[in-house]
Write a protein that holds these residues in place. Sequence first.
Motif, PDB file in Angstrom:
ATOM      1  N   LEU B 437       0.829  -1.193   0.000  1.00  0.00           N
ATOM      2  CA  LEU B 437       0.000   0.000   0.000  1.00  0.00           C
ATOM      3  C   LEU B 437       0.874   1.258   0.000  1.00  0.00           C
ATOM      4  CD1 LEU B 437      -2.135  -2.143   0.531  1.00  0.00           C
ATOM      5  CD2 LEU B 437      -3.149  -0.693   2.278  1.00  0.00           C
ATOM      6  N   ALA B 438       2.036   1.161   0.658  1.00  0.00           N
ATOM      7  CA  ALA B 438       2.966   2.295   0.687  1.00  0.00           C
ATOM      8  C   ALA B 438       3.522   2.560  -0.712  1.00  0.00           C
ATOM      9  CB  ALA B 438       4.103   2.004   1.662  1.00  0.00           C
ATOM     10  N   LEU B 439       3.866   1.494  -1.426  1.00  0.00           N
ATOM     11  CA  LEU B 439       4.396   1.673  -2.785  1.00  0.00           C
ATOM     12  C   LEU B 439       3.335   2.325  -3.681  1.00  0.00           C
ATOM     13  CD1 LEU B 439       6.694   1.127  -4.862  1.00  0.00           C
ATOM     14  CD2 LEU B 439       5.519  -1.013  -5.415  1.00  0.00           C
ATOM     15  N   GLY B 440       2.091   1.854  -3.555  1.00  0.00           N
ATOM     16  CA  GLY B 440       1.008   2.347  -4.413  1.00  0.00           C
ATOM     17  C   GLY B 440       0.762   3.845  -4.289  1.00  0.00           C
ATOM     18  N   ILE B 441       0.877   4.379  -3.068  1.00  0.00           N
ATOM     19  CA  ILE B 441       0.623   5.822  -2.926  1.00  0.00           C
ATOM     20  C   ILE B 441       1.766   6.648  -3.527  1.00  0.00           C
ATOM     21  CG2 ILE B 441      -0.988   5.695  -0.986  1.00  0.00           C
ATOM     22  CD1 ILE B 441       1.309   6.472   0.894  1.00  0.00           C
ATOM     23  N   CYS B 442       2.963   6.039  -3.594  1.00  0.00           N
ATOM     24  CA  CYS B 442       4.116   6.767  -4.154  1.00  0.00           C
ATOM     25  C   CYS B 442       4.095   6.815  -5.669  1.00  0.00           C
ATOM     26  CB  CYS B 442       5.410   6.098  -3.743  1.00  0.00           C
ATOM     27  SG  CYS B 442       5.737   6.307  -2.032  1.00  0.00           S
ATOM     28  N   THR B 443       3.708   5.702  -6.272  1.00  0.00           N
ATOM     29  CA  THR B 443       3.814   5.620  -7.730  1.00  0.00           C
ATOM     30  C   THR B 443       2.611   6.236  -8.427  1.00  0.00           C
ATOM     31  OG1 THR B 443       2.840   3.417  -7.685  1.00  0.00           O
ATOM     32  CG2 THR B 443       5.239   3.542  -7.648  1.00  0.00           C
ATOM     33  N   SER B 444       1.568   6.538  -7.674  1.00  0.00           N
ATOM     34  CA  SER B 444       0.372   7.133  -8.265  1.00  0.00           C
ATOM     35  C   SER B 444       0.725   8.383  -9.060  1.00  0.00           C
ATOM     36  CB  SER B 444      -0.610   7.493  -7.143  1.00  0.00           C
ATOM     37  OG  SER B 444      -1.492   8.492  -7.587  1.00  0.00           O
ATOM     38  N   THR B 445       0.215   8.445 -10.283  1.00  0.00           N
ATOM     39  CA  THR B 445       0.578   9.558 -11.164  1.00  0.00           C
ATOM     40  C   THR B 445      -0.062  10.880 -10.737  1.00  0.00           C
ATOM     41  OG1 THR B 445      -1.183   8.681 -12.557  1.00  0.00           O
ATOM     42  CG2 THR B 445       1.075   8.315 -13.298  1.00  0.00           C
ATOM     43  N   ARG B 446      -1.081  10.824  -9.861  1.00  0.00           N
ATOM     44  CA  ARG B 446      -1.725  12.085  -9.488  1.00  0.00           C
ATOM     45  C   ARG B 446      -1.391  12.534  -8.062  1.00  0.00           C
ATOM     46  NH1 ARG B 446      -8.237  10.871  -8.823  1.00  0.00           N
ATOM     47  NH2 ARG B 446      -8.057   9.301  -7.210  1.00  0.00           N
ATOM     48  N   GLY B 447      -0.299  12.019  -7.497  1.00  0.00           N
ATOM     49  CA  GLY B 447       0.038  12.354  -6.117  1.00  0.00           C
ATOM     50  C   GLY B 447      -0.538  11.309  -5.194  1.00  0.00           C
ATOM     51  N   ALA B 448      -0.168  11.386  -3.902  1.00  0.00           N
ATOM     52  CA  ALA B 448      -0.549  10.332  -2.944  1.00  0.00           C
ATOM     53  C   ALA B 448      -1.996   9.932  -3.135  1.00  0.00           C
ATOM     54  CB  ALA B 448      -0.339  10.839  -1.525  1.00  0.00           C
ATOM     55  N   PHE B 559       8.713  15.887 -13.192  1.00  0.00           N
ATOM     56  CA  PHE B 559       8.664  14.862 -12.137  1.00  0.00           C
ATOM     57  C   PHE B 559       9.543  13.672 -12.532  1.00  0.00           C
ATOM     58  CE2 PHE B 559       4.950  17.403 -11.450  1.00  0.00           C
ATOM     59  CZ  PHE B 559       4.708  17.355 -10.082  1.00  0.00           C
ATOM     60  N   SER B 560      10.066  12.952 -11.529  1.00  0.00           N
ATOM     61  CA  SER B 560      10.885  11.769 -11.816  1.00  0.00           C
ATOM     62  C   SER B 560      10.885  10.855 -10.597  1.00  0.00           C
ATOM     63  CB  SER B 560      12.313  12.185 -12.168  1.00  0.00           C
ATOM     64  OG  SER B 560      12.901  12.795 -11.036  1.00  0.00           O
ATOM     65  N   ARG B 561      11.809   9.910 -10.569  1.00  0.00           N
ATOM     66  CA  ARG B 561      11.887   8.952  -9.456  1.00  0.00           C
ATOM     67  C   ARG B 561      11.899   9.638  -8.092  1.00  0.00           C
ATOM     68  NH1 ARG B 561      14.749   3.367  -8.958  1.00  0.00           N
ATOM     69  NH2 ARG B 561      14.662   3.046  -6.720  1.00  0.00           N
ATOM     70  N   LYS B 562      12.591  10.764  -8.019  1.00  0.00           N
ATOM     71  CA  LYS B 562      12.702  11.446  -6.725  1.00  0.00           C
ATOM     72  C   LYS B 562      11.327  11.822  -6.154  1.00  0.00           C
ATOM     73  CE  LYS B 562      12.993  16.237  -8.384  1.00  0.00           C
ATOM     74  NZ  LYS B 562      12.160  15.928  -9.571  1.00  0.00           N
ATOM     75  N   ASP B 563      10.332  11.944  -7.020  1.00  0.00           N
ATOM     76  CA  ASP B 563       8.986  12.315  -6.565  1.00  0.00           C
ATOM     77  C   ASP B 563       8.128  11.099  -6.182  1.00  0.00           C
ATOM     78  OD1 ASP B 563       9.119  15.261  -7.134  1.00  0.00           O
ATOM     79  OD2 ASP B 563       9.632  14.443  -9.094  1.00  0.00           O
ATOM     80  N   ASP B 564       8.618   9.897  -6.513  1.00  0.00           N
ATOM     81  CA  ASP B 564       7.906   8.677  -6.104  1.00  0.00           C
ATOM     82  C   ASP B 564       8.404   8.292  -4.716  1.00  0.00           C
ATOM     83  OD1 ASP B 564       6.784   8.725  -8.628  1.00  0.00           O
ATOM     84  OD2 ASP B 564       8.179   7.271  -9.471  1.00  0.00           O
ATOM     85  N   ALA B 565       8.307   9.217  -3.798  1.00  0.00           N
ATOM     86  CA  ALA B 565       8.954   9.030  -2.500  1.00  0.00           C
ATOM     87  C   ALA B 565       7.956   9.154  -1.357  1.00  0.00           C
ATOM     88  CB  ALA B 565      10.053  10.069  -2.330  1.00  0.00           C
ATOM     89  N   LEU B 566       8.179   8.323  -0.348  1.00  0.00           N
ATOM     90  CA  LEU B 566       7.338   8.397   0.854  1.00  0.00           C
ATOM     91  C   LEU B 566       7.796   9.541   1.749  1.00  0.00           C
ATOM     92  CD1 LEU B 566       7.222   4.677   2.065  1.00  0.00           C
ATOM     93  CD2 LEU B 566       5.244   6.041   1.387  1.00  0.00           C
ATOM     94  N   PRO B 567       6.921  10.128   2.538  1.00  0.00           N
ATOM     95  CA  PRO B 567       7.374  11.069   3.560  1.00  0.00           C
ATOM     96  C   PRO B 567       8.373  10.369   4.491  1.00  0.00           C
ATOM     97  CG  PRO B 567       4.969  11.135   3.341  1.00  0.00           C
ATOM     98  CD  PRO B 567       5.451   9.981   2.519  1.00  0.00           C
ATOM     99  N   GLU B 568       9.384  11.093   4.936  1.00  0.00           N
ATOM    100  CA  GLU B 568      10.450  10.514   5.758  1.00  0.00           C
ATOM    101  C   GLU B 568       9.927   9.786   6.999  1.00  0.00           C
ATOM    102  OE1 GLU B 568      13.347  10.111   3.850  1.00  0.00           O
ATOM    103  OE2 GLU B 568      14.142  10.228   5.889  1.00  0.00           O
ATOM    104  N   ARG B 569       8.805  10.247   7.512  1.00  0.00           N
ATOM    105  CA  ARG B 569       8.276   9.660   8.763  1.00  0.00           C
ATOM    106  C   ARG B 569       7.996   8.164   8.609  1.00  0.00           C
ATOM    107  NH1 ARG B 569       3.825  13.800  11.212  1.00  0.00           N
ATOM    108  NH2 ARG B 569       4.441  12.891  13.193  1.00  0.00           N
ATOM    109  N   TYR B 570       7.682   7.727   7.401  1.00  0.00           N
ATOM    110  CA  TYR B 570       7.399   6.307   7.174  1.00  0.00           C
ATOM    111  C   TYR B 570       8.629   5.448   7.474  1.00  0.00           C
ATOM    112  CZ  TYR B 570       2.843   6.961   4.885  1.00  0.00           C
ATOM    113  OH  TYR B 570       1.527   7.239   4.624  1.00  0.00           O
ATOM    114  N   PHE B 571       9.831   6.036   7.274  1.00  0.00           N
ATOM    115  CA  PHE B 571      11.071   5.292   7.485  1.00  0.00           C
ATOM    116  C   PHE B 571      11.607   5.471   8.907  1.00  0.00           C
ATOM    117  CE2 PHE B 571      11.208   6.667   2.932  1.00  0.00           C
ATOM    118  CZ  PHE B 571      11.028   5.402   2.364  1.00  0.00           C
TER     119      PHE B 571
END
Lengths: 51, 629, 100
Positions: B437-448, B559-571
Amino acid sequence: MSEVRCLNCLKRFSVNAGADEAACPYCKTRYRISWPRQDQPKIRGLVEKSR
Amino acid sequence: MVWKRRIAYINLTTGKIISKPIPKQLRQLYLGGRGINMYLLYNHLTPEVDPLSSENILLVGTGLLCGIPALGSGRCDIAAKSPVTGAIGDSNIGGFFAPELRLAGFDHLMISGKAEKPVYLLANDGNIEIHDANHLWGKDTFETQDMIRDDVKDEEVKSLVIGVAGENMVRFANVRTGMKNSAGRTGMGCVMGSKNLKAIAARGTMDIEFSHPDELLDYCKQMNDMITETRWARAQSKWGTLIIYSNTNTTGLIRTRNFQLNRLEKGEDLEPENMDRYTIGMSGCYGCSVHCRHRYVLKEGSYAPIFAEGPEYTSLGAFGTMVDCNKMETVLVANHLVNKYGLDTLETGGLIAWAMELYEKGIIDEKDTAGLKLEWGNEEILFQLITQIAHREGFGNILADGFNTAISKIGKGSEYYAIQIKGMSSLHSDERPTPSLALGICTSTRGADHLRGRPAIDLYGLPQEMLQEIYGAPVSSDYTAYEGKSRMVWWQELLYAVTDAIGTCKFQTVFCAVHAPKWTEFKNLIQLATDMKFTESELMDVGERIYTIERMFNLREGFSRKDDALPERYFKESTPTGLPIAKGKKIDRNGFEKMLDEYYVLHGWDHNGSPKKETLERLGLDKEPSHIV
Amino acid sequence: MSHGEKLMSIRVRVLLLSNFREIVGKREIVEEVNSNLTLGHVLDQLGKKYGRDFKQLVDPKTRTVPSEFIVSINGRVVRDTKVRLNNDDILMLTIQAGGG
């Protein structure tokens, strides 16, 4: 009969022909009314308090 | 037949309106709805335009199967460049508008330019007119629809409208129809407001022709039986999407106090059975056999009387768990307010929860909030902030510009606390225990976003064989695992892209229910309705083409890979509560990056997430922009 | 369990969601079972008490939990009902309902 069913107390009540608003005589809830057909009133929504 | 269906080009600056048939070639590549909208957006929008300028275009598209009596086929897709993210703007709306637009003779509308003064469009039996909307400006989303029906003197007119939030160009203003339906995400209402477009109304008495009507009707009956036989559908038609709350809050998969807890303690009042106190019945969208919407009356309290529909699970999170309000009535009032003003429920709740955490941490204080004490669980503050946001007043005006601008205005490390991706708020689900589910919100083309590629069935711990049959390769049954999860997200992205292109409801495919229609049923429906023939794998290619052209749009906008990123708090922060499996969980950075690598490979994209040359060639995207229409 | 091992009574919390909550009228119950018993035994026991919907939680042929239901132990979804339970385990019974 030009009736609608109150969404609050579920009782049926009649609406004056062409009226824009109507109040349920039983629970006093006020409704906005529309007329899809001349003899068929329909509840559009509640008359909300203006704020 | 489907080949007669038309697209109208409406220029609000000049008032010029022309219409053309939609070529078969485009249907085969993109079907309709979101598919054709994404093609049009990529082809017709100049890169790097300001989303609020007259150069942005607004697209309205009905699904290819819109009008069939099954699977909630009344979906309409609305697209533009997003004022929330600057990426793809795209939102899908149910209700009854799309079939009415089809009956009025149009499948797609492309709206460009900007009207000098407020206007609304009326599509009626092959014609489109631009009408004055001065008298509608300032009206809420319910009044606006009523007044258009009065204007046209026809109760059957269906309208897509904006509220005051859209007029005030709140970046995440939505587009609404009926009592409940909203195209909530990515700020399409803001784009309408920027064009002085208050509404798009439709009334039609034309035919929607299908290629094999008798067989189609029989098959639709089978589809409806398939759906209504599932336990999922029976639960949804009783409790709506609120049923999800029981599962997620009990387990500890729901973000609370913005992102500080993963379960709402003392959250019993938000349990779905408590809606019985307010519900007067359930309602549904066009072509739906489930009817998952509560119709409710709130008789008491300072905001009563309220007669409304909803709330969805999303609003339960936005105005319940995220802001730590544990009363159903609070959610019901807030749900009504955002619907009335025309605000995206999720973005509104996400921003308010973020502001409350900033207030708690001392990053902002009453000087910043113009005297508002942003305390957790304070419903009056919640209602006030919603109203302020819609009217761009006080502190609400800061939040009204969305995360990207609000972060830059507030500064002071506030970005760390924002649960957003590409500038858009995430759902109130806490994905730290669930890597897929975490991956899915990152790769979404329209934002989380949870509706672009969420493998919701991952939470069911299904047998390995069943998962392999669905996803075509081994994936782990364990929802806390990372193995095979990239495949799940990729597969769901393709499925949802096609679902949005044919214009059926995501709930009636493999989203919540495992045994729901998917590729085979979709190909059969398309064949019976339009005579177009696809294999399952060709249909997956259509999904891939839609998703990839969205990716190309975003790449073009920087936009690029750098934008397919989770908020730091997840890590960095572990989940503090929940059942043992959900407690103490955070996302493993290496595991996440590996999933992302695998995900790009599945799409045929390179390490940075750019489609490879051979992928573009295989999908016929190497010739874009091709300007077929 | 080896022959002669002492049988103990263990307590399992059962969280009831969706239609299971509706049938029982409670959000949570506690079941006491012998420590040598499995999830299947507990579900059978609940089936006897509360009827059809609970009985459907176990497929009689395969002794697994059908895909339309979710049964989790401490949050981990289980399909095989032969798993053993421990004292203070938390069982959650619900139906397929995802999305969030």
